[in-house]
Scaffold this active site. Structure first.
Site, PDB file in Angstrom:
ATOM      1  N   GLY A  31     -30.800  19.336 -43.076  1.00 24.61           N
ATOM      2  CA  GLY A  31     -29.932  19.734 -41.975  1.00 24.61           C
ATOM      3  C   GLY A  31     -29.974  18.736 -40.828  1.00 24.61           C
ATOM      4  CB  ALA A  32     -30.629  17.882 -37.855  1.00 25.40           C
ATOM      5  CG  HIS A  34     -27.444  11.685 -39.361  1.00 29.15           C
ATOM      6  ND1 HIS A  34     -27.242  10.845 -40.429  1.00 29.15           N
ATOM      7  CD2 HIS A  34     -28.763  12.001 -39.394  1.00 29.15           C
ATOM      8  CE1 HIS A  34     -28.377  10.649 -41.064  1.00 29.15           C
ATOM      9  NE2 HIS A  34     -29.324  11.350 -40.471  1.00 29.15           N
ATOM     10  CG  HIS A  37     -27.476  14.086 -43.535  1.00 32.19           C
ATOM     11  ND1 HIS A  37     -27.834  14.099 -42.209  1.00 32.19           N
ATOM     12  CD2 HIS A  37     -28.630  14.165 -44.236  1.00 32.19           C
ATOM     13  CE1 HIS A  37     -29.143  14.196 -42.115  1.00 32.19           C
ATOM     14  NE2 HIS A  37     -29.658  14.235 -43.325  1.00 32.19           N
ATOM     15  CD  GLN A  61     -39.711  17.018 -47.009  1.00 31.88           C
ATOM     16  OE1 GLN A  61     -39.178  17.573 -47.953  1.00 31.88           O
ATOM     17  NE2 GLN A  61     -39.167  15.939 -46.449  1.00 31.88           N
ATOM     18  N   GLY A 147     -30.232   8.706 -49.467  1.00 35.74           N
ATOM     19  CA  GLY A 147     -29.969   7.549 -48.619  1.00 35.74           C
ATOM     20  C   GLY A 147     -31.010   6.450 -48.809  1.00 35.74           C
ATOM     21  CD  GLN A 148     -32.308   1.303 -50.017  1.00 39.97           C
ATOM     22  OE1 GLN A 148     -32.073   1.785 -51.127  1.00 39.97           O
ATOM     23  NE2 GLN A 148     -33.426   0.636 -49.742  1.00 39.97           N
ATOM     24  CB  VAL A 176     -24.770   5.572 -42.066  1.00 44.53           C
ATOM     25  CG1 VAL A 176     -23.674   5.583 -41.001  1.00 44.53           C
ATOM     26  CG2 VAL A 176     -24.155   5.794 -43.450  1.00 44.53           C
ATOM     27  CB  SER A 186     -32.473  14.546 -38.484  1.00 46.71           C
ATOM     28  OG  SER A 186     -31.527  14.598 -39.532  1.00 46.71           O
TER      29      SER A 186
HETATM   30  O1  PAF Z   1     -34.574  13.251 -47.228  1.00 44.42           O
HETATM   31  C1  PAF Z   1     -34.668  14.455 -46.898  1.00 44.42           C
HETATM   32  O2  PAF Z   1     -33.944  14.977 -46.022  1.00 44.42           O
HETATM   33  C2  PAF Z   1     -35.719  15.320 -47.574  1.00 44.42           C
HETATM   34  O3  PAF Z   1     -36.882  14.607 -47.822  1.00 44.42           O
HETATM   35  C3  PAF Z   1     -35.201  15.997 -48.856  1.00 44.42           C
HETATM   36  C4  PAF Z   1     -34.838  14.972 -49.912  1.00 44.42           C
HETATM   37  C5  PAF Z   1     -33.977  16.854 -48.534  1.00 44.42           C
HETATM   38  C6  PAF Z   1     -36.290  16.907 -49.442  1.00 44.42           C
HETATM   39  O4  PAF Z   1     -36.659  17.904 -48.545  1.00 44.42           O
END
Ligand code: PAF
Length: 282
Positions: A31-32, A34, A37, A61, A147-148, A176, A186
């Site tokens: 989320g959040a 930009h 995403h 995580q 994303g890279q 980006v 984010s």
């Molecule tokens: O890159 C992220 O936003 C997170 O690490 C992911 C891949 C959504 C896993 O929670």
């Protein structure tokens, strides 16, 4: 856009999509949202017949003391953005749905998970691999988009897909950037105007290294020295790493070649920021 809060709802929605459409793209996010995403969503829309996005701020995580509690949460705004991009299904579970009491299975991608960000954030990539494996099992996409900018995450997930035989293609989309070069994240929301200005040193250091490579320098030690000299222009940032590595193994390389990953991480004010570039073909 259908919003699924439970795994059962998500599975039912995806089963419905599959009745008519062949290829399903998955865009996992916390989320959040930009433009970074949204570029993943657009790539998924182009490559696939239907797109499933996920929003889940994954607690496993984040280490204790990291920014899980204050990670930006903007569900209504995010929904509007995804809807406008034509996402078919949004899966937005809560933590109890993803990790029911007693959940005790994890996915550990050994060795790679301890490198770069994994070295500074022990356990981070175990959390990422576990939640992404669960999302792959729930949605069963044909393609999944990342994303890279999160180059180490990409390396971990590539290895996981290969080792666990997930039947999907992992698609990596370019970073980006804001017009001034700052990689979109984010976590940029945490920065004051002054800190944001300081943060530009990360992309500046990478651009300087790119210019040295374009001028013919291949020796990683010299290139890192050149990058460190630029990073020293902002003594208030706390450098975590500036490394030149193989993008698959995340191990240091002595000389750069096409595809080598030049990557940096630093704490700027309250935000830990990462950025990277891949060495272009000559
Ligand atoms: O890159 C992220 O936003 C997170 O690490 C992911 C891949 C959504 C896993 O929670």
């Amino acid at each position: 856009m259908l919003i699924a809060k439970t795994i059962a709802e998500a599975r039912a929605a995806v089963a419905q999509l599959r009745v008519e459409r062949r290829c399903i793209g998955l865009v996992p996010t916390m989320g959040a949202l930009h433009e970074g995403h949204l570029s993943l969503v657009r790539a998924a829309k182009t490559a696939c017949d239907a797109v499933v996005a996920t929003i889940f701020v994954n607690p496993t995580q984040f280490a204790p003391g990291e920014d899980f509690a204050k990670y930006p949460r903007r569900f209504e705004t995010d929904c509007a953005l995804l809807e406008a991009e034509g996402v078919d299904v949004l899966f937005a579970p809560d933590a109890a749905e993803m990790y029911p009491a007693g959940a005790s299975t994890v996915v550990e991608v050994e060795n790679i998970s301890d490198r770069l960000d994994g070295q500074s954030r022990p356990g981070h990539f175990r959390g990422v691999a576990t939640v992404v494996a669960k999302l792959f099992n729930i949605i069963q996409p044909n393609h999944a988009f990342f994303g890279q900018k999160d180059a180490a995450q990409v390396a971990v997930l590539r290895r996981m897909v290969r080792d666990l035989n997930f039947n999907l293609e992992l698609v990596v989309c370019p970073t980006v950037r804001e017009p001034d070069g700052l990689a979109m994240s984010s976590r940029n929301h945490y920065l004051s105007a002054e800190e944001r200005q300081r943060a530009l040193v990360l992309s500046r250091a990478l651009r300087h290294i790119e210019a040295r490579i374009a001028a013919g320098v291949v020796d990683s030690a010299r290139l890192i020295d050149a990058g460190l000299a630029v990073l020293a222009e902002e003594p208030e940032i706390r450098l975590d790493y500036l490394r030149i590595v193989d993008p698959e193994t995340l191990e240091d390389v002595a000389d750069v070649s096409a595809g080598t990953l030049v990557t940096v991480a630093a704490v700027v004010g309250p935000a830990r920021l990462i950025d990277n570039v891949l060495v272009p073909p000559r």
